[in-house]
Design a protein around this motif. Structure first.
Motif, PDB file in Angstrom:
ATOM      1  N   SER A 158       6.366   7.554  11.091  1.00 30.29           N
ATOM      2  CA  SER A 158       5.329   7.123  10.147  1.00 30.29           C
ATOM      3  C   SER A 158       4.578   8.361   9.706  1.00 30.29           C
ATOM      4  CB  SER A 158       4.364   6.158  10.839  1.00 30.29           C
ATOM      5  OG  SER A 158       3.660   6.864  11.850  1.00 30.29           O
ATOM      6  N   ALA A 159       3.842   8.219   8.626  1.00 27.63           N
ATOM      7  CA  ALA A 159       3.043   9.360   8.144  1.00 27.63           C
ATOM      8  C   ALA A 159       2.001   9.746   9.184  1.00 27.63           C
ATOM      9  CB  ALA A 159       2.391   8.999   6.814  1.00 27.63           C
ATOM     10  N   ASN A 162      -7.834   7.545  -0.766  1.00 29.66           N
ATOM     11  CA  ASN A 162      -8.176   6.502   0.194  1.00 29.66           C
ATOM     12  C   ASN A 162      -9.650   6.143   0.183  1.00 29.66           C
ATOM     13  OD1 ASN A 162      -5.788   5.595   1.868  1.00 29.66           O
ATOM     14  ND2 ASN A 162      -5.489   7.803   1.934  1.00 29.66           N
ATOM     15  N   ASP A 164       0.838  -1.208   0.000  1.00 30.94           N
ATOM     16  CA  ASP A 164       0.000   0.000   0.000  1.00 30.94           C
ATOM     17  C   ASP A 164       0.875   1.261   0.000  1.00 30.94           C
ATOM     18  OD1 ASP A 164      -2.068   1.741  -0.076  1.00 30.94           O
ATOM     19  OD2 ASP A 164      -2.760   1.401   1.969  1.00 30.94           O
ATOM     20  N   THR A 215       1.620  11.497   1.306  1.00 31.46           N
ATOM     21  CA  THR A 215       2.021  10.114   1.552  1.00 31.46           C
ATOM     22  C   THR A 215       1.670   9.201   0.379  1.00 31.46           C
ATOM     23  OG1 THR A 215       1.694  10.504   3.887  1.00 31.46           O
ATOM     24  CG2 THR A 215       1.789   8.212   3.211  1.00 31.46           C
ATOM     25  N   HIS A 216       0.475   9.360  -0.174  1.00 34.10           N
ATOM     26  CA  HIS A 216       0.062   8.563  -1.334  1.00 34.10           C
ATOM     27  C   HIS A 216       0.250   9.321  -2.648  1.00 34.10           C
ATOM     28  CE1 HIS A 216      -2.817   5.301   0.474  1.00 34.10           C
ATOM     29  NE2 HIS A 216      -1.578   5.165   0.874  1.00 34.10           N
ATOM     30  N   LYS A 245       5.682   6.535   4.155  1.00 37.67           N
ATOM     31  CA  LYS A 245       5.631   5.243   3.453  1.00 37.67           C
ATOM     32  C   LYS A 245       6.823   4.999   2.543  1.00 37.67           C
ATOM     33  CE  LYS A 245       0.665   4.452   3.775  1.00 37.67           C
ATOM     34  NZ  LYS A 245      -0.506   3.885   3.139  1.00 37.67           N
ATOM     35  N   GLU A 255      -5.259  15.540   1.288  1.00 34.77           N
ATOM     36  CA  GLU A 255      -4.536  15.012   0.138  1.00 34.77           C
ATOM     37  C   GLU A 255      -4.956  15.866  -1.062  1.00 34.77           C
ATOM     38  OE1 GLU A 255      -3.941  10.488  -0.163  1.00 34.77           O
ATOM     39  OE2 GLU A 255      -6.012  10.745   0.413  1.00 34.77           O
ATOM     40  N   TYR A 277      -8.420   9.943   4.599  1.00 32.72           N
ATOM     41  CA  TYR A 277      -7.677   9.074   5.504  1.00 32.72           C
ATOM     42  C   TYR A 277      -6.258   9.614   5.638  1.00 32.72           C
ATOM     43  CZ  TYR A 277      -5.865   5.122   8.074  1.00 32.72           C
ATOM     44  OH  TYR A 277      -5.303   4.351   9.062  1.00 32.72           O
ATOM     45  N   HIS A 278      -5.822   9.812   6.860  1.00 29.76           N
ATOM     46  CA  HIS A 278      -4.466  10.315   7.115  1.00 29.76           C
ATOM     47  C   HIS A 278      -3.752   9.457   8.146  1.00 29.76           C
ATOM     48  CE1 HIS A 278      -5.153  13.914   4.699  1.00 29.76           C
ATOM     49  NE2 HIS A 278      -6.345  14.006   5.264  1.00 29.76           N
ATOM     50  N   GLY A 279      -4.115   8.180   8.240  1.00 29.16           N
ATOM     51  CA  GLY A 279      -3.531   7.317   9.258  1.00 29.16           C
ATOM     52  C   GLY A 279      -4.396   7.326  10.503  1.00 29.16           C
ATOM     53  N   ASN A 339       1.678  13.464  10.649  1.00 27.05           N
ATOM     54  CA  ASN A 339       0.417  14.222  10.650  1.00 27.05           C
ATOM     55  C   ASN A 339       0.073  14.698  12.052  1.00 27.05           C
ATOM     56  OD1 ASN A 339      -0.298  14.304   7.926  1.00 27.05           O
ATOM     57  ND2 ASN A 339      -1.104  12.217   7.976  1.00 27.05           N
ATOM     58  N   ASP A 359      -0.903  16.339   2.587  1.00 27.31           N
ATOM     59  CA  ASP A 359      -0.421  15.013   2.947  1.00 27.31           C
ATOM     60  C   ASP A 359      -0.122  14.270   1.643  1.00 27.31           C
ATOM     61  OD1 ASP A 359       0.015  12.409   3.699  1.00 27.31           O
ATOM     62  OD2 ASP A 359      -1.696  12.282   5.059  1.00 27.31           O
TER      63      ASP A 359
HETATM   64  N1  PMP Z   1      -1.589   9.697   5.048  1.00 28.43           N
HETATM   65  C1  PMP Z   1      -2.182   9.096   4.014  1.00 28.43           C
HETATM   66  C2  PMP Z   1      -2.677   9.931   2.885  1.00 28.43           C
HETATM   67  C3  PMP Z   1      -2.320   7.719   3.995  1.00 28.43           C
HETATM   68  O1  PMP Z   1      -2.929   7.138   2.962  1.00 28.43           O
HETATM   69  C4  PMP Z   1      -1.858   6.965   5.086  1.00 28.43           C
HETATM   70  C5  PMP Z   1      -1.995   5.450   5.153  1.00 28.43           C
HETATM   71  N2  PMP Z   1      -2.726   4.846   4.189  1.00 28.43           N
HETATM   72  C6  PMP Z   1      -1.233   7.635   6.117  1.00 28.43           C
HETATM   73  C7  PMP Z   1      -1.119   8.996   6.081  1.00 28.43           C
HETATM   74  C8  PMP Z   1      -0.691   6.888   7.310  1.00 28.43           C
HETATM   75  O2  PMP Z   1       0.440   6.177   6.970  1.00 28.43           O
HETATM   76  P1  PMP Z   1       1.063   5.189   8.060  1.00 28.43           P
HETATM   77  O3  PMP Z   1       0.024   4.135   8.279  1.00 28.43           O
HETATM   78  O4  PMP Z   1       2.299   4.663   7.398  1.00 28.43           O
HETATM   79  O5  PMP Z   1       1.330   5.982   9.264  1.00 28.43           O
END
Ligand code: PMP
Length: 447
Positions: A133-134, A225, A79, A255-256, A280, A220, A161-163, A138, A253
């Motif tokens: 971690s993201a 998500n 993912d 991350t994705h 990630k 995002e 979704y931000h974790g 956040n 964010d």
């Molecule tokens: N931000 C976004 C946009 C995500 O999609 C995710 C997890 N899918 C996260 C943060 C959190 O990442 P993690 O689980 O690695 O902390």
């Protein structure tokens, strides 16, 4: 349109095949129930298709092999954690070398400086901090945003979704902010911490931020998500204008959305956030994340950063930014996720999108497939404008069937998504294998 009885019969047949293909995973799953809650190391792992998760043996490039020796085209890529492709030799080498020279020290090394410089170069923001971690990153930026603005709430997009960030696990129910379904044990009522607005709705954002209680908007640039929901023309420029006008910090964010290019959607679309979160993939799968900020925010945070009490605020963490993580980020960002890597991966995502769209169209289904850079995803409705529309089209039965059908035919999709991610290690044959498998599932369902 979909005959549910037929779907249930097909699914049952796939479950039988799944058990036949995975005797060793079945054994490990049974054993895991003796010591792990629900037989998995963390709750969401119960959501893989099949009666039990497939246990992994190894993964390399775009391939994953399970403990029964079954090989998969890996379209999940952890993912996004393995968006580079798995087990790249240069990253393995860097991690191995660092492991032999001390993994965690509470001191910075030269790699941390290189990482800050590279992130600044890629994303255009000058000052960076690391996180584990993201999710952590956040959490930290939300804390800083409240500190800087003196305002109590954070704003997020409906169905974002931000974790596992408590404030972000909120959705709209009419005008009310309520916990997102499945958000267990919230620490406080999310209506107290969070403002929620629909994606692609500038008027709603303007009205909500005008209330003056919001510190930051965490978003995002495209929702990834809840399927992929792309921003409409002018939307992100409008978001920037509105957040600035109301003194609300804008956090991208990435991350994705890093799938959009080497500097994420921020660089690909010339966005001007106040803060950026990445995670990630940046360390080739070793836990690491980072957040960047403008010079102005950095200057305002410099005071509190020097304070005697900085370490009580819960920003950082003992293992964060350790030499192993920084070596992994350096190895990853110096050799992966560059223009030339996206030039290999994006055409594969385009081929995937064209293939899936062709199958959907030929079957006359009201579904769609969406793409952002090297990420693509299909969803069981026409392209939605916001997260709520996407959420209302979630069809868990069809999804579970597709995932299992694909798994049984050597294609691994991401759980709780219909997402496919491409790395330079994938081939056109991998894409075509998925298209063939997807076509087979649609045909079986609609015949
Ligand atoms: N931000 C976004 C946009 C995500 O999609 C995710 C997890 N899918 C996260 C943060 C959190 O990442 P993690 O689980 O690695 O902390």
């Amino acid at each position: 349109m979909i005959d549910r009885t037929r779907l249930a019969q097909l699914h049952a047949a796939e479950e039988t095949t799944f058990r036949e293909l995975h005797p060793r995973s079945a054994e490990l799953a049974a054993r895991a129930h003796g010591s792990l809650l629900a037989g998995v190391p963390m709750p969401w792992m119960t959501r893989w298709p099949g009666a039990f998760p497939v246990f992994v043996d190894h993964a390399e490039g775009a391939r994953l092999v399970d403990v029964d020796g079954v090989s998969y085209v890996d379209l999940c890529l952890g993912d996004t954690g393995a968006m580079t492709g798995h087990a790249l030799p240069q990253i393995t080498e860097a991690i191995t070398a660092r492991a032999g020279r001390g993994v965690t020290t509470m001191l910075p090394g030269e790699d941390a400086v290189w990482v800050g410089e590279e992130l600044a170069r890629r994303f255009g923001l000058p000052a960076w901090q690391l996180a584990m971690s993201a999710t952590d990153a956040n959490r930290f930026v939300l804390r800083f945003a409240r500190h800087l603005t003196g305002r109590p709430r954070v704003a997020v997009m409906d169905w974002c979704y931000h974790g596992t960030v408590d404030e972000s696990l909120a959705v709209l129910d009419g005008d009310r902010v309520v916990p997102r379904p499945g958000a267990l044990g919230p620490q406080v009522d999310v209506a107290v911490t969070t403002a929620v607005v629909p994606f692609n709705d500038l008027d709603a954002l303007d009205r909500r931020l005008a209330q003056g209680d919001v510190a930051c908007l965490l978003m995002e640039p495209a929702l990834t998500n809840i399927g992929i929901v792309l921003p409409e023309e002018g939307y992100l420029a409008g978001v920037r204008e509105i957040t600035r006008r109301h003194g609300v910090l804008l956090i991208n964010d990435e991350t994705h959305t890093m799938c959009a290019g080497p500097g994420g959607a921020t660089r690909a679309w010339d966005l001007e956030p106040d803060l950026i979160v990445v995670g990630k993939a940046i360390a080739g799968g070793i836990p690491a994340a980072a957040y960047g900020m403008t010079a102005e925010i950095a200057a305002r945070l410099a005071g509190p950063m020097l304070g005697h009490e900085i370490d009580v605020a819960g920003v950082g963490g003992t293992l964060t930014g350790n030499p192993l993580a920084t070596a992994a980020i350096r190895a990853t960002l110096s050799s992966c996720l560059r223009e030339e890597d996206f030039a290999g991966a994006v055409p594969l995502a385009e081929r995937f999108t064209a293939g899936v769209a062709g199958v959907i169209e030929a079957a006359g289904l009201p579904w769609h497939v969406q793409r952002l850079g090297c990420r693509a995803e299909y969803w069981f409705c026409p392209p939605p404008r916001d997260g709520a529309a996407a959420a209302s089209a979630v069809d868990e039965e069809i999804e579970a069937f597709f995932h299992l059908w694909a798994l049984n035919r050597g294609v691994l999709l991401t759980p709780f998504h219909n997402m496919a991610l491409f790395s330079p290690a994938h081939t056109e044959a991998d894409v075509d294998r998925h298209t063939e498998v997807f076509a087979g599932a649609v045909e079986a369902l609609t015949a």
